[in-house]
Design an enzyme around this catalytic site. Sequence first.
Site, PDB file in Angstrom:
ATOM      1  N   CYS A 107      37.565  31.480  28.870  1.00  0.00           N
ATOM      2  CA  CYS A 107      36.735  30.793  30.309  1.00  0.00           C
ATOM      3  C   CYS A 107      36.968  29.521  30.804  1.00  0.00           C
ATOM      4  CB  CYS A 107      35.618  31.886  30.892  1.00  0.00           C
ATOM      5  SG  CYS A 107      34.565  31.374  29.599  1.00  0.00           S
ATOM      6  N   GLU A 142      44.621  30.611  36.863  1.00  0.00           N
ATOM      7  CA  GLU A 142      44.609  30.456  35.651  1.00  0.00           C
ATOM      8  C   GLU A 142      45.280  31.262  34.390  1.00  0.00           C
ATOM      9  OE1 GLU A 142      41.031  32.667  34.122  1.00  0.00           O
ATOM     10  OE2 GLU A 142      39.933  31.523  33.121  1.00  0.00           O
ATOM     11  N   GLU A 182      30.773  37.121  35.779  1.00  0.00           N
ATOM     12  CA  GLU A 182      31.275  35.461  34.434  1.00  0.00           C
ATOM     13  C   GLU A 182      33.028  35.933  34.674  1.00  0.00           C
ATOM     14  OE1 GLU A 182      29.846  33.380  33.869  1.00  0.00           O
ATOM     15  OE2 GLU A 182      27.665  34.016  34.021  1.00  0.00           O
ATOM     16  N   LYS A 201      30.943  48.621  28.260  1.00  0.00           N
ATOM     17  CA  LYS A 201      31.959  48.834  28.153  1.00  0.00           C
ATOM     18  C   LYS A 201      32.667  47.147  27.769  1.00  0.00           C
ATOM     19  CE  LYS A 201      35.523  48.895  30.133  1.00  0.00           C
ATOM     20  NZ  LYS A 201      37.092  48.570  29.591  1.00  0.00           N
TER      21      LYS A 201
HETATM   22  P1  NAD Z   1      39.482  42.364  32.793  1.00  0.00           P
HETATM   23  O1  NAD Z   1      39.034  41.368  34.165  1.00  0.00           O
HETATM   24  O2  NAD Z   1      41.274  41.834  33.246  1.00  0.00           O
HETATM   25  O3  NAD Z   1      39.096  43.167  32.311  1.00  0.00           O
HETATM   26  C1  NAD Z   1      37.590  42.199  31.162  1.00  0.00           C
HETATM   27  C2  NAD Z   1      36.568  44.371  31.343  1.00  0.00           C
HETATM   28  O4  NAD Z   1      36.980  44.759  32.879  1.00  0.00           O
HETATM   29  C3  NAD Z   1      37.422  44.809  30.345  1.00  0.00           C
HETATM   30  O5  NAD Z   1      36.661  45.503  29.931  1.00  0.00           O
HETATM   31  C4  NAD Z   1      38.091  45.582  31.680  1.00  0.00           C
HETATM   32  O6  NAD Z   1      38.562  47.403  31.591  1.00  0.00           O
HETATM   33  C5  NAD Z   1      37.479  46.604  32.783  1.00  0.00           C
HETATM   34  N1  NAD Z   1      37.756  46.503  33.762  1.00  0.00           N
HETATM   35  C6  NAD Z   1      39.196  46.054  34.515  1.00  0.00           C
HETATM   36  N2  NAD Z   1      39.122  47.173  35.751  1.00  0.00           N
HETATM   37  C7  NAD Z   1      37.765  47.883  35.949  1.00  0.00           C
HETATM   38  C8  NAD Z   1      37.695  48.369  36.952  1.00  0.00           C
HETATM   39  N3  NAD Z   1      37.737  48.827  38.196  1.00  0.00           N
HETATM   40  N4  NAD Z   1      36.198  49.065  36.997  1.00  0.00           N
HETATM   41  C9  NAD Z   1      35.032  48.358  36.280  1.00  0.00           C
HETATM   42  N5  NAD Z   1      35.531  47.403  34.697  1.00  0.00           N
HETATM   43  C10 NAD Z   1      37.656  47.497  34.797  1.00  0.00           C
HETATM   44  O7  NAD Z   1      40.062  40.583  32.183  1.00  0.00           O
HETATM   45  P2  NAD Z   1      40.424  40.351  30.897  1.00  0.00           P
HETATM   46  O8  NAD Z   1      41.914  39.707  30.637  1.00  0.00           O
HETATM   47  O9  NAD Z   1      39.720  41.341  29.546  1.00  0.00           O
HETATM   48  O10 NAD Z   1      39.522  38.487  30.359  1.00  0.00           O
HETATM   49  C11 NAD Z   1      40.043  37.467  30.288  1.00  0.00           C
HETATM   50  C12 NAD Z   1      38.962  36.905  31.541  1.00  0.00           C
HETATM   51  O11 NAD Z   1      37.609  37.326  31.792  1.00  0.00           O
HETATM   52  C13 NAD Z   1      39.734  35.325  32.392  1.00  0.00           C
HETATM   53  O12 NAD Z   1      39.776  35.518  33.931  1.00  0.00           O
HETATM   54  C14 NAD Z   1      38.445  35.118  31.675  1.00  0.00           C
HETATM   55  O13 NAD Z   1      37.902  33.647  32.274  1.00  0.00           O
HETATM   56  C15 NAD Z   1      37.433  35.500  32.109  1.00  0.00           C
HETATM   57  N6  NAD Z   1      35.846  35.196  31.055  1.00  0.00           N
HETATM   58  C16 NAD Z   1      34.994  34.902  31.294  1.00  0.00           C
HETATM   59  C17 NAD Z   1      33.619  34.424  30.820  1.00  0.00           C
HETATM   60  C18 NAD Z   1      32.811  33.590  31.949  1.00  0.00           C
HETATM   61  O14 NAD Z   1      31.975  33.716  30.771  1.00  0.00           O
HETATM   62  N7  NAD Z   1      32.512  32.834  32.556  1.00  0.00           N
HETATM   63  C19 NAD Z   1      33.815  34.151  28.814  1.00  0.00           C
HETATM   64  C20 NAD Z   1      35.396  34.823  29.103  1.00  0.00           C
HETATM   65  C21 NAD Z   1      36.378  36.231  29.958  1.00  0.00           C
END
Ligand code: NAD
Length: 492
Positions: free
Chosen positions: A284, A385, A250, A175
Amino acid sequence: MRRYQMYINGQYVDPASNRWMDSYNPYTGEVWAQIGEGNAEDADVAVKAAAAAFSEGPWSQLTHTERGALLHRMGDLIIRDARKLAETEVNDNGKLIAETEAMIRYTAQWYYYFGGLADKIQGATVPLDKKGYFNFTQYEPVGVVVAITAWNSPLLLAAWKIVAALAAGCTVVIKPSEHASASTLEFAKLFAEAGFPPGVVNVVTGFGADVGSALVEHPLVRKVSFTGSDATGRHINQQAAKHLKPVGLELGGKSPNIVFADANMEDAVKGALSGIFSAAGQTCIAGSRLLLQESIYEEFTEKLVAGAKAIRMGNPQEKDTQMGPIANRPQYEKVLSYIEVAKDDGAELLAGGVAATRPECGNGWFIEPTIFGKVTNTMRIAQEEVFGPILSVITFKDEDDAVRIANDSRFGLGAGVWTKDMGRAFRMANRIQAGTVWINTYRALSFMVPFGGYKDSGIGRENGMAQIYSYLETKNVWINTGAETKNLFVMR
Ligand code: NAD
């Protein structure tokens, strides 16, 4: 307008609702594609396809070696199509073509590495403390895995989750983020071309709270692997816990990039600039807290500001651009709001601090590379962040002070240390609470190396050989080899 359908059971299909989400190009600020808005019905169809492929389909009959060969073929196809996939991804999230294409090419290495590992996981015979038994362990794939990814690097993040799962013998439902789903959908068809049976890899799209949540809740899903914000990760962990499903998380970071006075200044300036302004800070591992030893503050920040001002912003599809836009409007507004938060808290604006209006930025969601000096670690800008091009500069006195400030964070994803003193470098690596520490470098990653976070930055590790065990169950088997039947009412 291009419409991207979901990919379920080897077919591209419309969403059950027949509703479509607009996908914006962050460089133009305009809608460039439409993505299927999936719901619980689509999630159910995809998970059932993955479950059938896992237990009944040809995938379940393949040897480990045959599964590995399919992963190898995928690696070749990724290299063949890297340019096209990169262009699609850049349309969606505005990351630089130079970085995205190289990253997608490099993603092939995950398929080769775990493809090679697929037939090398061996169980063990256990030398028992009891006579009359033979005992062994074997590893079995956990089943259907849901992989939920963030928008900043959809194909790389998907690889980090699904390749080890496929090498283990699992089937997957991906997803991607509602902000950047196109590259994952375009990529999905390569699995059929490589020879993966239908249902082994599926992609459903839509909003997290609808289709994402339905996937996490689905009773046939045996593991959830998530990359995204810590708030969503926390929520998913709670949801998964209700069904006792294991999760890999992650999450975000507030990584310290620590420069000692004895460091090679030119290298450290480059490391600080690329640590925060690569991908416009939307990584991240962004080195968003720059910790400078007091004596070098003036000289270092002067070079830093000059470097930030020289960054070439513009069209991310052009290979010489160094910083592109913010990937989506809500994120753009969030980053701008943090500039105000930092000012209100008393940080000193040294560079940027505004939306970019340079002509080469067009109508896109650009923010000038922003540097705040005189930040204290208790300020919100040092603790939360931002996920954007905002650097907080904090000073420290000595090694102990640097460690204290670095670890005074609820996150623990990455850290950089710049020093010529190797004894100090090792001491710092030992004392910093972070999943990755870079010494005199920053942002280096590899398929061979475990990656993940301490504290609120996540649970578990991706990449490296050990990751495959997170997609395997351990089964132990007892065989009675004794001549006589034993009294089974007595525990042995
Ligand atoms: P987000 O948490 O808003 O969304 C991530 C994913 O989760 C999306 O696909 C979203 O549709 C899904 N999602 C949201 N609510 C959900 C729910 N209730 N149930 C299931 N899925 C759900 O994050 P974002 O804004 O897309 O990404 C940015 C974040 O990702 C930052 O905090 C960044 O640090 C983190 N990130 C971490 C890594 C790592 O490897 N540690 C890598 C890249 C990004």
